[in-house]
Design an enzyme around this catalytic site. Sequence first.
Site, PDB file in Angstrom:
ATOM      1  N   GLY A  85      -5.335  -1.080 -10.558  1.00 41.20           N
ATOM      2  CA  GLY A  85      -5.810   0.191 -10.028  1.00 41.20           C
ATOM      3  C   GLY A  85      -5.597   0.297  -8.535  1.00 41.20           C
ATOM      4  O   GLY A  85      -5.955   1.302  -7.920  1.00 41.20           O
ATOM      5  N   THR A  86      -5.012  -0.730  -7.951  1.00 38.90           N
ATOM      6  CA  THR A  86      -4.724  -0.724  -6.511  1.00 38.90           C
ATOM      7  C   THR A  86      -3.602   0.274  -6.212  1.00 38.90           C
ATOM      8  O   THR A  86      -2.679   0.439  -7.010  1.00 38.90           O
ATOM      9  CB  THR A  86      -4.299  -2.132  -6.059  1.00 38.90           C
ATOM     10  OG1 THR A  86      -5.399  -3.026  -6.223  1.00 38.90           O
ATOM     11  CG2 THR A  86      -3.862  -2.150  -4.604  1.00 38.90           C
ATOM     12  N   THR A  87      -3.669   0.922  -5.060  1.00 39.85           N
ATOM     13  CA  THR A  87      -2.619   1.851  -4.632  1.00 39.85           C
ATOM     14  C   THR A  87      -2.039   1.378  -3.300  1.00 39.85           C
ATOM     15  O   THR A  87      -2.511   0.407  -2.712  1.00 39.85           O
ATOM     16  CB  THR A  87      -3.168   3.284  -4.487  1.00 39.85           C
ATOM     17  OG1 THR A  87      -4.254   3.276  -3.540  1.00 39.85           O
ATOM     18  CG2 THR A  87      -3.671   3.818  -5.822  1.00 39.85           C
TER      19      THR A  87
ATOM     20  N   SER B 248      -2.005   2.270 -12.970  1.00 38.90           N
ATOM     21  CA  SER B 248      -2.426   3.660 -12.812  1.00 38.90           C
ATOM     22  C   SER B 248      -3.150   3.827 -11.489  1.00 38.90           C
ATOM     23  O   SER B 248      -3.908   2.941 -11.070  1.00 38.90           O
ATOM     24  CB  SER B 248      -3.339   4.090 -13.966  1.00 38.90           C
ATOM     25  OG  SER B 248      -3.736   5.439 -13.807  1.00 38.90           O
TER      26      SER B 248
ATOM     27  N   ASN C 203      -5.210   6.271 -11.135  1.00 36.34           N
ATOM     28  CA  ASN C 203      -6.450   6.962 -11.481  1.00 36.34           C
ATOM     29  C   ASN C 203      -6.757   6.717 -12.956  1.00 36.34           C
ATOM     30  O   ASN C 203      -5.964   7.100 -13.823  1.00 36.34           O
ATOM     31  CB  ASN C 203      -6.289   8.466 -11.209  1.00 36.34           C
ATOM     32  CG  ASN C 203      -7.594   9.225 -11.296  1.00 36.34           C
ATOM     33  OD1 ASN C 203      -8.386   9.045 -12.217  1.00 36.34           O
ATOM     34  ND2 ASN C 203      -7.831  10.093 -10.322  1.00 36.34           N
TER      35      ASN C 203
ATOM     36  N   GLY D 129     -10.803  -7.901  -6.048  1.00 32.75           N
ATOM     37  CA  GLY D 129     -11.243  -6.825  -5.178  1.00 32.75           C
ATOM     38  C   GLY D 129     -12.707  -6.491  -5.377  1.00 32.75           C
ATOM     39  O   GLY D 129     -13.196  -6.416  -6.503  1.00 32.75           O
TER      40      GLY D 129
ATOM     41  N   GLY E 260      -2.480   8.453  -4.532  1.00 32.44           N
ATOM     42  CA  GLY E 260      -1.593   8.032  -5.612  1.00 32.44           C
ATOM     43  C   GLY E 260      -1.666   8.987  -6.792  1.00 32.44           C
ATOM     44  O   GLY E 260      -0.664   9.234  -7.473  1.00 32.44           O
TER      45      GLY E 260
ATOM     46  N   GLY F 138     -14.265  -3.795  -3.430  1.00 31.78           N
ATOM     47  CA  GLY F 138     -14.540  -2.563  -2.692  1.00 31.78           C
ATOM     48  C   GLY F 138     -15.517  -1.713  -3.477  1.00 31.78           C
ATOM     49  O   GLY F 138     -16.271  -2.211  -4.308  1.00 31.78           O
TER      50      GLY F 138
ATOM     51  N   LYS G  48     -10.756   7.531   3.065  1.00 31.62           N
ATOM     52  CA  LYS G  48      -9.660   7.149   2.171  1.00 31.62           C
ATOM     53  C   LYS G  48      -8.393   6.948   2.983  1.00 31.62           C
ATOM     54  O   LYS G  48      -8.013   7.801   3.803  1.00 31.62           O
ATOM     55  CB  LYS G  48      -9.436   8.206   1.096  1.00 31.62           C
ATOM     56  CG  LYS G  48      -8.379   7.813   0.063  1.00 31.62           C
ATOM     57  CD  LYS G  48      -8.328   8.811  -1.074  1.00 31.62           C
ATOM     58  CE  LYS G  48      -7.252   8.438  -2.096  1.00 31.62           C
ATOM     59  NZ  LYS G  48      -7.499   7.112  -2.716  1.00 31.62           N
TER      60      LYS G  48
ATOM     61  N   HIS H 270     -10.399  14.143  -0.701  1.00 34.40           N
ATOM     62  CA  HIS H 270     -11.087  12.866  -0.862  1.00 34.40           C
ATOM     63  C   HIS H 270     -11.980  12.619   0.358  1.00 34.40           C
ATOM     64  O   HIS H 270     -11.891  13.316   1.356  1.00 34.40           O
ATOM     65  CB  HIS H 270     -10.094  11.706  -0.995  1.00 34.40           C
ATOM     66  CG  HIS H 270      -9.366  11.684  -2.311  1.00 34.40           C
ATOM     67  ND1 HIS H 270      -8.220  12.413  -2.530  1.00 34.40           N
ATOM     68  CD2 HIS H 270      -9.632  11.037  -3.469  1.00 34.40           C
ATOM     69  CE1 HIS H 270      -7.807  12.200  -3.771  1.00 34.40           C
ATOM     70  NE2 HIS H 270      -8.648  11.376  -4.359  1.00 34.40           N
TER      71      HIS H 270
END
Length: 223
Positions: A73-75, A97, A99, A7, A139, A9, A133, A129
């Site tokens: 860390g992806t949701t 997680s 976060n 990723g 999450g 991003g 988002k 946020h």
Amino acid sequence: MNIALVGQGRIGELFKNMYKDEIVGIVSPKDNQLESLFDIDKKIDVIVDFSHPYLLDDIISFSLKNKVPVVIGTTGFSDKDFKKIELLSKKIPLVLSSNYSIGICLIKKILPIISQKLISFDASIIETHHKNKIDCPSGTSLDLKESILKGNNTLKDVDIVSLRKGNSVGEHEVRFFLEDEEIRITHIAHSKIIFVKGAYLMCRKIINIEPGLYKMEDFFREF
């Protein structure tokens, strides 16, 4: 430590810039990077995932074949995805997680203690946020809700109010409503760097430990 980053991003880009000397490959097909972890020709000690659920199968395949731990860390995962992650964690150490902030980790540790001590109360979460988002509620909010409910089985639900405004990195406020008084716990992220540093810390912690599905708070005493 050789890190494979999945990723690119906003957080992935920060991670790359901060730890570029330890990154041996970046998988991000939509950003003209590598298509798969199998395209990386160097030894990988740990995989860090800040991408999209559609890349999960590639991560699982590579991790299982090469016995490489994963920090996710992806949701936005589906129930089916979570089952895949749980199966992977039976053979590979994995941190999941929504976060990686140390502050949020601390709040998640204390919320069950607070809700356990209260007898009659209501609870809510207000989260803000940036306007782009995608997941709503976040999450993190869902994790905070789970932490509250874990401490008190008499509470039926926790309301979540989600705001998507401006360029806010992330703000979460937990409110406990008692008779004639109110408890508020607020966390404000001023920079995404806190998530990057937390994920990197988990990379250090997860190497050479037993397989299992870990949360950041499992390592809290070691921060």
